[in-house]
Design a protein around this motif. Structure first.
Motif: not given
Length: 113
Positions: A24-37, A50-53
């Motif tokens: 269980r991990v918390s953080g702020r979401i960042y989406i870069d220019t190549s659409s990686q989350i 890196l998050v695989n959604t």
């Protein structure tokens, strides 16, 4: 059987200092220019995972750039694969971190974990 998510911080995942693979991990979401989350640590922006959604389905609506999220899921090869995502905007993250550290201290002192 589905394992519960152990509370960990992003820096523990990045530095390899975590035991369980279900977290269980918390953080702020960042989406870069190549659409990686990425999930970025709220207290150190250089720490990110890196998050695989792909498996989230309807929960993808929570993935908004800049939102504070908590994810429960598995870490595989340094990538977070969340099963559950919830928005925690407004949570006092410094207080949360202090509470987690106190919980860990209690468990170490009184439960031997």
């Amino acid at each position: 059987m589905i394992r519960h998510g152990e509370i960990v911080f992003i820096n523990e995942i990045v530095e390899g200092n975590m035991g369980p693979s279900t977290v269980r991990v918390s953080g702020r979401i960042y989406i870069d220019t190549s659409s990686q989350i990425f999930l970025v640590s709220w207290d150190d922006s250089t720490m990110r995972i890196l998050v695989n959604t792909q498996g989230l389905g309807d929960q993808n609506s929570y993935i908004i750039d800049g939102s504070l999220l908590q994810c429960i899921g598995e870490i595989e090869d340094g990538i977070l694969i969340p099963r559950v995502v919830r928005n925690i905007d407004g949570m006092d993250m410094n207080l949360y971190k202090r509470a987690v550290m106190q919980k860990r201290k209690f468990e170490k002192d009184y439960m031997g974990t």
